[in-house]
Motif scaffolding. Structure first.
Motif, short mmCIF file in Angstrom:
data_model
loop_
_atom_site.label_atom_id
_atom_site.label_comp_id
_atom_site.label_asym_id
_atom_site.label_seq_id
_atom_site.Cartn_x
_atom_site.Cartn_y
_atom_site.Cartn_z
N ARG A 20 43.77 37.79 28.55
CA ARG A 20 45.01 38.05 29.63
C ARG A 20 44.21 38.30 30.97
O ARG A 20 44.70 38.06 32.16
CB ARG A 20 45.36 39.42 29.34
CG ARG A 20 46.36 39.26 28.33
CD ARG A 20 46.72 40.84 27.79
NE ARG A 20 45.75 41.54 27.33
CZ ARG A 20 46.08 42.80 26.78
NH1 ARG A 20 47.30 43.46 26.97
NH2 ARG A 20 45.04 43.34 26.15
N TRP A 21 42.79 38.17 30.88
CA TRP A 21 42.09 38.41 32.26
C TRP A 21 40.99 37.26 32.24
O TRP A 21 40.07 37.16 31.18
CB TRP A 21 41.31 39.78 32.59
CG TRP A 21 42.64 40.83 32.39
CD1 TRP A 21 43.52 41.02 33.41
CD2 TRP A 21 42.94 41.81 31.64
NE1 TRP A 21 44.23 42.04 33.33
CE2 TRP A 21 43.83 42.47 32.07
CE3 TRP A 21 42.51 42.05 30.26
CZ2 TRP A 21 44.67 43.34 31.39
CZ3 TRP A 21 43.17 43.09 29.64
CH2 TRP A 21 44.34 43.60 30.13
N GLN A 22 40.89 36.51 33.24
CA GLN A 22 39.96 35.27 33.30
C GLN A 22 38.88 35.65 34.38
O GLN A 22 39.04 36.31 35.29
CB GLN A 22 40.56 34.15 33.62
CG GLN A 22 41.76 33.76 32.78
CD GLN A 22 41.18 33.41 31.33
OE1 GLN A 22 40.24 32.83 31.15
NE2 GLN A 22 42.01 33.74 30.13
N PRO A 23 37.59 35.03 34.39
CA PRO A 23 36.53 35.34 35.13
C PRO A 23 36.89 34.89 36.44
O PRO A 23 38.06 34.00 36.65
CB PRO A 23 35.56 34.03 34.71
CG PRO A 23 35.73 34.20 33.39
CD PRO A 23 37.16 34.18 33.15
N ARG A 28 43.20 45.29 40.57
CA ARG A 28 43.37 46.60 41.05
C ARG A 28 43.37 47.70 39.97
O ARG A 28 43.93 47.41 39.10
CB ARG A 28 44.46 46.61 41.94
CG ARG A 28 44.62 47.92 42.58
CD ARG A 28 46.02 47.86 43.50
NE ARG A 28 46.23 49.30 44.07
CZ ARG A 28 45.67 49.72 45.04
NH1 ARG A 28 44.79 48.90 45.96
NH2 ARG A 28 45.90 50.77 45.79
N LEU A 29 42.49 48.79 40.15
CA LEU A 29 42.05 49.59 39.20
C LEU A 29 42.62 50.87 39.50
O LEU A 29 42.79 51.12 40.81
CB LEU A 29 40.71 49.83 38.82
CG LEU A 29 39.80 48.50 38.64
CD1 LEU A 29 38.40 48.73 38.22
CD2 LEU A 29 40.47 47.96 37.41
N ALA A 52 38.00 45.25 41.40
CA ALA A 52 36.80 44.65 40.77
C ALA A 52 37.07 43.15 40.33
O ALA A 52 38.26 42.85 40.29
CB ALA A 52 36.51 45.58 39.57
N VAL A 53 36.19 42.37 40.29
CA VAL A 53 36.35 41.02 39.77
C VAL A 53 35.98 40.90 38.18
O VAL A 53 35.08 41.52 37.73
CB VAL A 53 35.49 39.90 40.63
CG1 VAL A 53 33.98 40.36 40.36
CG2 VAL A 53 35.80 38.78 40.24
N ASP A 84 43.52 50.04 30.09
CA ASP A 84 44.56 51.06 30.58
C ASP A 84 44.25 51.25 31.99
O ASP A 84 45.40 51.85 32.72
CB ASP A 84 44.80 52.31 29.70
CG ASP A 84 45.16 52.13 28.36
OD1 ASP A 84 45.79 50.87 27.92
OD2 ASP A 84 45.00 52.73 27.41
N ASP A 85 43.31 51.10 32.48
CA ASP A 85 42.96 51.55 33.95
C ASP A 85 43.30 50.31 34.97
O ASP A 85 43.08 50.27 36.05
CB ASP A 85 41.33 52.01 34.14
CG ASP A 85 41.18 53.36 33.37
OD1 ASP A 85 42.15 54.10 33.50
OD2 ASP A 85 40.25 53.51 32.89
N ILE A 86 43.62 49.24 34.44
CA ILE A 86 43.93 47.87 35.17
C ILE A 86 45.55 48.08 35.71
O ILE A 86 46.29 48.40 34.91
CB ILE A 86 43.78 46.74 34.36
CG1 ILE A 86 42.49 46.62 34.10
CG2 ILE A 86 44.19 45.46 35.07
CD1 ILE A 86 42.03 45.29 33.05
N GLU A 87 45.59 48.08 37.03
CA GLU A 87 47.04 48.02 37.77
C GLU A 87 47.69 46.70 37.66
O GLU A 87 48.90 46.33 37.16
CB GLU A 87 46.95 48.80 38.68
CG GLU A 87 48.33 49.00 39.56
CD GLU A 87 48.35 49.79 40.67
OE1 GLU A 87 49.40 49.63 41.71
OE2 GLU A 87 47.36 50.27 41.15
N ILE A 88 46.68 45.71 38.14
CA ILE A 88 47.16 44.44 38.42
C ILE A 88 46.21 43.37 38.49
O ILE A 88 45.06 43.89 38.79
CB ILE A 88 48.20 44.29 39.70
CG1 ILE A 88 47.29 44.67 41.01
CG2 ILE A 88 49.48 44.88 39.73
CD1 ILE A 88 47.87 44.17 42.20
N ALA A 89 46.44 42.06 38.32
CA ALA A 89 45.50 41.18 38.33
C ALA A 89 45.92 40.12 39.03
O ALA A 89 47.11 39.66 39.19
CB ALA A 89 45.39 40.69 36.83
#
Length: 230
Positions: A20-23, A28-29, A52-53, A84-89
């Motif tokens: 779901r998350w790519q390099p 936004r955390l 964070a990236v 669970d601490d990730i808000e948006i990507a």
């Protein structure tokens, strides 16, 4: 990363990367848990911009490897965050549709990016691409990060094999844009084997460096079926 935290899980559980998350995605955390040995600048940087990236490193289930940046070029910190601490990507291709604050759009990196965005017939047409590095970070966070001498870093998604001829054409196009802006444009191809510098692939070397979550590796073909995703 210049400094890296100890993982918040047993190292033998670091076996995967959540698709779901790519390099290079910017996250936004909600929060950033403090770790032992964390550099002093990290808390202030996170308060200014809670982003964070996603970096190339394995993680245990429910965790994502991330990197944080401070105000200095040397201030880079690698750690992990719970999903669970990730808000948006925000992936690079989403950032390519954004514009900087009006007072910042004359900076060379932003001017070069705008020129590439406007050129619907250029060599980037047909690719999924977007800015990374300081340019992408500022577009996502609205925190002044780009300087007059900043490079423009780009990620170009290439799930299908890019011929050397096409790579040379793309490199020449980006180098011309860089020359007009008076900066350096540094492009990375996102391949099934990981991140590969466009300049290396265009040079038709026998082997190129692919940056993978399991570590960098020299390979002959980043699109060979034997390679897994980064």
């Amino acid at each position: 990363m210049r400094v890296c935290a100890a993982p918040p899980f047993a190292i033998d559980h670091a076996l995967s990367c959540d698709a779901r998350w790519q390099p290079h995605d910017l996250l936004r955390l909600h929060r950033l848990l403090q770790s032992d040995g964390e550099p002093a600048w990290v808390r202030g940087a996170f308060e200014r911009a809670p982003y964070a990236v996603v970096r190339r490193a394995l993680a245990a289930d429910d965790f994502v490897a991330i990197g944080l940046r401070g105000t200095e070029r040397s201030q880079r910190y690698g750690t992990w965050v719970h999903r669970d601490d990730i808000e948006i990507a925000m992936p690079p291709q989403a950032l390519a549709r954004l514009s900087p604050l009006a007072a910042r759009n004359a900076l060379p990196a932003f001017a070069a990016l705008a020129a590439l965005q406007r050129d619907s017939a250029g060599a980037l047409a047909g690719f999924v691409w977007g800015p990374t590095g300081s340019t992408g970070f500022e577009l996502a966070t609205r925190t002044p990060t780009v300087t007059f001498s900043s490079d423009l870093d780009l990620l170009i998604r290439t799930p299908e094999k890019l011929s050397h001829h096409a790579a040379i054409r793309l490199l020449d196009y980006l180098q011309a844009a860089a020359q007009r802006a008076g900066i350096r444009v540094d492009a990375q191809l996102e391949t099934p084997a990981g991140g590969v510098a466009l300049a290396e692939w265009a040079a038709n070397k026998a082997r190129v460096m692919a940056r993978h979550a399991r570590g960098p590796q020299l390979i002959t073909d980043p699109w060979a079926p034997a390679h897994g995703n980064a």
